[in-house]
Design an enzyme around this catalytic site. Structure first.
Site: not given
Ligand code: ZN
Length: 500
Positions: A264-265, A268, A294
């Site tokens: 997830h990170e 980003h 996001e």
């Molecule tokens: Zn996030």
């Protein structure tokens, strides 16, 4: 003054500002990762001092005048003009707040964060409650300074996703509630369909770290521009295009928590890293909306990271590291298990299907906080009621309830809804990307770079130059359409749980 001279002044100011931003981000990252807790009072005071300086630089009358003049110059390039207009709009949001109150609020936010942390670890909402109340009241006062005529929550929502209003979110969330809640209830009756029991073992943290190193390489998150640390809540901090830091949290009896938080990170981080280098240090790196950001982390985590093709390339490595725990677990069993859905209390550990319901609950809470239809004394009970109503489970501790998220401690109201919105954007991007490239083939054959290139070209390279609505249109040839998201979840979960 001619345009060139004005631009030179603007750029000098921007350099000064970005120096402060770098200092503040470094201190912020440090305090949430490695800094000893007893030093927090000292740090918070210096941090607040720098924020005060930052505030003065941002609100420098001379530079405001320079920007206003520049925004009307016809010979100014379009990109700089947009950056300046975004900046002016954001400055106007802060400018209306008296400096003294603004600095005081920053100090409150630091203390409030520390109190939230203490309360969460002692399972005692009462420790945090007075600070949360103070934060809410201050936040509402600040929004009123800005605009007395618009609903406060609309202003807060716009801070995180330009142009989004309660009207649009109401429509989005009612679709989610209508289509997904019944499916979630059906699935909660069919828990035997997917075996997740093998996750209930211990997975040595040192070995988890070895796996993460290999996975980070596979995803192209390399040491020359990225860094991984550890914190209570995983997050990403972009210091510059070539210095992006992420964090995770390792849990010995939860193998997949750190795996998916890191994927997830990295979503980003990749966004920040792939912005055109000419924009480094400019506002076009900072003003990417939360929903768009996001969308990239969710795309990585769910649409790519939970797919069979992703694990074609990575499962063997994981199995070799944990031969005892995973010896009887085939890749198919593993992929089914990482996609399992079951109503739970903690948002950050929630599965892909129930996740938007956790967000819907927070959206309803925030709306009521902002329009005053719920008293602050009712918050904790209301939280529990909404969980029971929508997910059929009721938290019996504050830690598993209202204290689980950090967001409200620093007044980030309006942020939560962008998590669900980003997931929905991601569904639409994912469909468009699959039309252009064979995503599964890239994942299977260690060619993540092709995916990154597509994302760079269609989404990342322009940073925050375009609004979310413009990015969606450019990348997918149509306006935002939440049905991609609803259809994706419905089809995937009906198949996984054998529902007609
Ligand atoms: Zn996030």
């Amino acid at each position: 003054m001619n345009t060139q001279e004005l631009v030179k002044q603007y750029q000098e100011w921007e350099l000064k500002l970005s120096a402060y931003t770098l200092a503040l981000s470094t201190m912020g990252f440090d305090s949430r990762t490695i800094a000893p807790t007893n030093g927090s009072a000292y740090r918070n005071k210096r941090n607040a001092y720098l924020v005060g300086e930052y505030f003065s630089i941002v609100n420098d009358e001379n530079i405001l005048e320079v920007m206003k003049q520049l925004s009307t110059k016809e010979d100014l390039d379009e990109k700089t003009k947009r950056a300046i207009n975004y900046r002016l709009a954001d400055i106007a949001k802060i400018n209306c707040i008296p400096k003294e109150e603004y600095v005081k609020y920053d100090e409150l936010a630091s203390i409030s964060y520390d109190k939230w942390y203490e309360a969460k670890h002692n399972n005692d909402y009462a420790l945090f409650e007075p600070y949360l109340k103070e934060t809410i009241l201050t936040k509402k006062r600040f929004l009123e300074y800005r605009n007395k005529n618009n609903a406060l929550y609309n202003l807060a929502l716009d801070d995180y996703e330009i142009g989004m209003t309660m009207e649009e979110y109401d429509e989005f969330f009612s679709l989610i509630k209508e289509k997904l809640v019944p499916l979630i209830h059906q699935i909660s009756q069919k828990q035997d369909e997917v075996d997740t029991s093998f996750f209930n073992q211990k997975f040595d943290i040192e070995k988890q770290r070895i796996f993460m190193n290999q996975m980070m390489n596979y995803l192209g998150f390399t040491k020359d521009w990225g860094y991984l640390s550890e914190s209570e809540h995983p997050f990403t901090s972009g210091f510059s295009i070539n210095d992006v830091r992420i964090t995770t949290r390792y849990i010995e009896d939860n193998l997949i928590s750190s795996i998916f938080s890191i994927i997830h990170e990295i979503g980003h981080a990749t966004y920040n890293h792939q912005i055109d280098e000419r924009f480094d240090g400019t506002y076009l790196v900072d003003n990417i909306t939360s929903g768009l950001h996001e969308s990239q982390s969710r795309l990585f985590e769910n649409y790519l990271g939970r797919s069979d093709a992703f694990w074609d390339n990575n499962y063997q490595t994981l199995q070799n590291l944990f031969p005892e725990q995973l010896k009887d677990v085939t890749q198919e069993m593993f992929v089914r298990a990482i996609n399992a859905s079951c109503p739970s209390l903690i948002r950050t550990e929630a599965d892909e299907l129930t996740y938007p319901i956790h967000i819907y609950i927070r959206y309803e809470m925030e709306k009521a906080i902002m329009d005053g239809s719920m008293t602050l004394e009712q918050l904790n009970e209301k939280w529990k009621d909404l969980y029971e109503e929508n997910l059929g489970i009721r938290p019996d501790t504050d830690t598993d309830g209202i204290l689980q998220d950090v967001h409200w401690s620093d007044g980030s109201f309006g942020y939560f809804p962008t998590y669900a919105l980003g997931s929905a954007y991601a569904a639409q991007f994912y469909q468009a990307m699959r039309k252009d490239i064979d995503v599964d083939d890239c994942l299977r054959n260690n060619n993540f770079n092709a995916i990154k290139l597509w994302l760079k070209e269609h989404i990342h390279k322009d940073g925050g130059l375009l609004t979310p609505k413009e990015v969606l249109l450019r990348a997918t040839n149509e306006p935002f359409n939440p049905n991609y998201y609803i259809d994706y979840l419905t089809n995937k979960y009906k198949k996984l749980y054998n529902i007609d």
